[in-house]
Write a protein that holds these residues in place. Structure first.
Motif, short mmCIF file in Angstrom:
data_model
loop_
_atom_site.label_atom_id
_atom_site.label_comp_id
_atom_site.label_asym_id
_atom_site.label_seq_id
_atom_site.Cartn_x
_atom_site.Cartn_y
_atom_site.Cartn_z
N CYS A 10 77.39 -12.27 45.59
CA CYS A 10 77.44 -13.16 46.75
C CYS A 10 76.48 -14.32 46.48
CB CYS A 10 77.23 -12.48 48.09
SG CYS A 10 75.87 -11.36 48.31
N VAL A 11 76.39 -15.25 47.38
CA VAL A 11 75.67 -16.48 47.08
C VAL A 11 74.19 -16.22 46.78
CG1 VAL A 11 74.97 -18.75 47.94
CG2 VAL A 11 77.31 -17.96 48.29
N HIS A 12 73.50 -15.51 47.67
CA HIS A 12 72.05 -15.39 47.54
C HIS A 12 71.54 -14.10 46.91
CE1 HIS A 12 72.24 -18.49 50.82
NE2 HIS A 12 71.51 -19.09 49.90
N ASN A 13 72.42 -13.12 46.68
CA ASN A 13 72.01 -11.85 46.09
C ASN A 13 70.79 -11.27 46.81
OD1 ASN A 13 70.65 -10.51 43.05
ND2 ASN A 13 72.27 -9.63 44.28
N SER A 14 70.85 -11.21 48.14
CA SER A 14 69.71 -10.66 48.87
C SER A 14 70.10 -9.59 49.88
CB SER A 14 68.96 -11.79 49.60
OG SER A 14 69.77 -12.32 50.64
N CYS A 15 71.40 -9.45 50.17
CA CYS A 15 71.77 -8.50 51.22
C CYS A 15 72.97 -7.65 50.81
CB CYS A 15 72.02 -9.25 52.53
SG CYS A 15 72.22 -8.16 53.95
N ARG A 16 74.20 -8.12 51.07
CA ARG A 16 75.39 -7.30 50.82
C ARG A 16 75.51 -6.85 49.37
NH1 ARG A 16 79.39 -11.67 53.00
NH2 ARG A 16 77.71 -12.85 52.00
N SER A 17 75.33 -7.77 48.43
CA SER A 17 75.48 -7.42 47.03
C SER A 17 74.39 -6.44 46.58
CB SER A 17 75.50 -8.67 46.14
OG SER A 17 74.36 -9.47 46.38
N GLN A 18 73.19 -6.59 47.13
CA GLN A 18 72.10 -5.66 46.81
C GLN A 18 72.40 -4.27 47.36
OE1 GLN A 18 69.40 -6.03 44.96
NE2 GLN A 18 69.24 -8.23 44.69
N ILE A 19 72.92 -4.21 48.58
CA ILE A 19 73.30 -2.92 49.18
C ILE A 19 74.36 -2.26 48.31
CG2 ILE A 19 74.51 -1.85 51.15
CD1 ILE A 19 73.18 -4.10 52.92
N ALA A 20 75.36 -3.05 47.88
CA ALA A 20 76.45 -2.51 47.06
C ALA A 20 75.94 -1.99 45.72
CB ALA A 20 77.52 -3.57 46.85
N ASP A 103 78.35 -11.35 56.52
CA ASP A 103 76.93 -11.25 56.20
C ASP A 103 76.19 -10.81 57.47
OD1 ASP A 103 74.33 -11.51 55.37
OD2 ASP A 103 74.48 -13.63 54.85
N PRO A 104 75.51 -9.63 57.44
CA PRO A 104 74.81 -9.16 58.63
C PRO A 104 73.43 -9.77 58.83
CG PRO A 104 74.59 -7.54 56.89
CD PRO A 104 75.45 -8.66 56.34
N THR A 105 73.00 -10.64 57.92
CA THR A 105 71.67 -11.24 58.01
C THR A 105 71.43 -11.85 59.39
OG1 THR A 105 71.64 -11.70 55.64
CG2 THR A 105 70.10 -12.95 56.99
N GLY A 106 70.31 -11.45 60.01
CA GLY A 106 69.94 -11.99 61.31
C GLY A 106 70.64 -11.31 62.48
N LYS A 107 71.48 -10.32 62.18
CA LYS A 107 72.22 -9.62 63.23
C LYS A 107 71.56 -8.26 63.53
CE LYS A 107 76.51 -12.01 62.16
NZ LYS A 107 77.74 -11.95 61.41
N SER A 108 72.18 -7.51 64.44
CA SER A 108 71.62 -6.23 64.89
C SER A 108 71.69 -5.15 63.80
CB SER A 108 72.39 -5.74 66.11
OG SER A 108 73.71 -5.38 65.73
N ASP A 109 70.89 -4.10 64.00
CA ASP A 109 70.95 -2.94 63.10
C ASP A 109 72.36 -2.36 63.05
OD1 ASP A 109 68.28 -3.27 62.57
OD2 ASP A 109 67.65 -1.31 63.36
N GLU A 110 73.05 -2.37 64.20
CA GLU A 110 74.41 -1.84 64.26
C GLU A 110 75.32 -2.60 63.29
OE1 GLU A 110 72.68 -2.60 67.20
OE2 GLU A 110 72.12 -0.49 67.43
N VAL A 113 74.47 -1.49 59.77
CA VAL A 113 74.97 -0.15 59.49
C VAL A 113 76.48 -0.18 59.25
CG1 VAL A 113 75.30 2.18 60.46
CG2 VAL A 113 73.07 1.04 60.66
N GLN A 114 77.21 -0.97 60.03
CA GLN A 114 78.67 -1.10 59.82
C GLN A 114 78.97 -1.62 58.42
OE1 GLN A 114 79.96 -3.64 63.04
NE2 GLN A 114 80.58 -1.90 64.31
N VAL A 115 78.24 -2.65 57.99
CA VAL A 115 78.46 -3.22 56.66
C VAL A 115 78.08 -2.20 55.57
CG1 VAL A 115 77.69 -5.02 55.04
CG2 VAL A 115 78.28 -5.63 57.39
N ILE A 116 76.95 -1.53 55.75
CA ILE A 116 76.49 -0.53 54.76
C ILE A 116 77.54 0.58 54.63
CG2 ILE A 116 74.80 1.31 54.36
CD1 ILE A 116 72.68 -0.67 55.60
N GLU A 117 78.04 1.09 55.75
CA GLU A 117 79.02 2.17 55.71
C GLU A 117 80.35 1.72 55.12
OE1 GLU A 117 78.08 5.13 55.86
OE2 GLU A 117 76.13 4.71 56.72
#
Length: 126
Positions: A10-20, A103-110, A113-117
């Motif tokens: 992903c663009v910044h390699n800080s959230c979704r791609s790191q989780i994956a 991108d869940p950045t800045g959004k709720s824990d829920e 968790v949805q993106v992680i799952e």
């Protein structure tokens, strides 16, 4: 036989791609080698992602992962885009798949968790 290399981009390699990358190593590291990268980097991995991955999977992403660009990882056999809501990264080739995750950045824990799952579900289906 050498394991296939799968890269999550992903663009910044800080959230979704790191989780994956973390979930890939955790859930299917015996079948594939997993990497993540971006076209830009951030000084640190998204702290909400770090906190929730520790809570849900007991994985400390900061132990072995850091934000890096595509030229810092091996040439992947399979390149997966995490989603283009913040702009599609250009990696010099066509993506094998686009998971289209928000991108869940800045959004709720829920939301996190949805993106992680969803990432965990897709990795199990590789």
């Amino acid at each position: 036989m050498e394991k296939k290399k799968i890269a999550f981009i992903c663009v910044h390699n800080s959230c979704r791609s790191q989780i994956a990358e973390a979930l890939g190593k955790h859930l299917a590291g015996d079948k594939f080698d997993f990497y993540s990268a971006g076209t830009k980097t951030k000084p640190q991995i998204n702290q909400d992602a770090v906190r929730l991955m520790k809570h849900l999977y007991r994985i400390d992403m900061e132990e072995s992962q850091f934000s890096k660009t595509i030229d810092e990882i091996p040439d992947p056999d399979i390149a997966i885009s995490m989603g283009c809501d913040v702009g599609c990264p250009y990696i010099g080739r066509v993506f094998d798949d686009d998971w289209g995750l928000d991108d869940p950045t800045g959004k709720s824990d829920e939301c996190f968790v949805q993106v992680i799952e969803e990432i965990a579900r897709r990795i199990k289906n590789l």
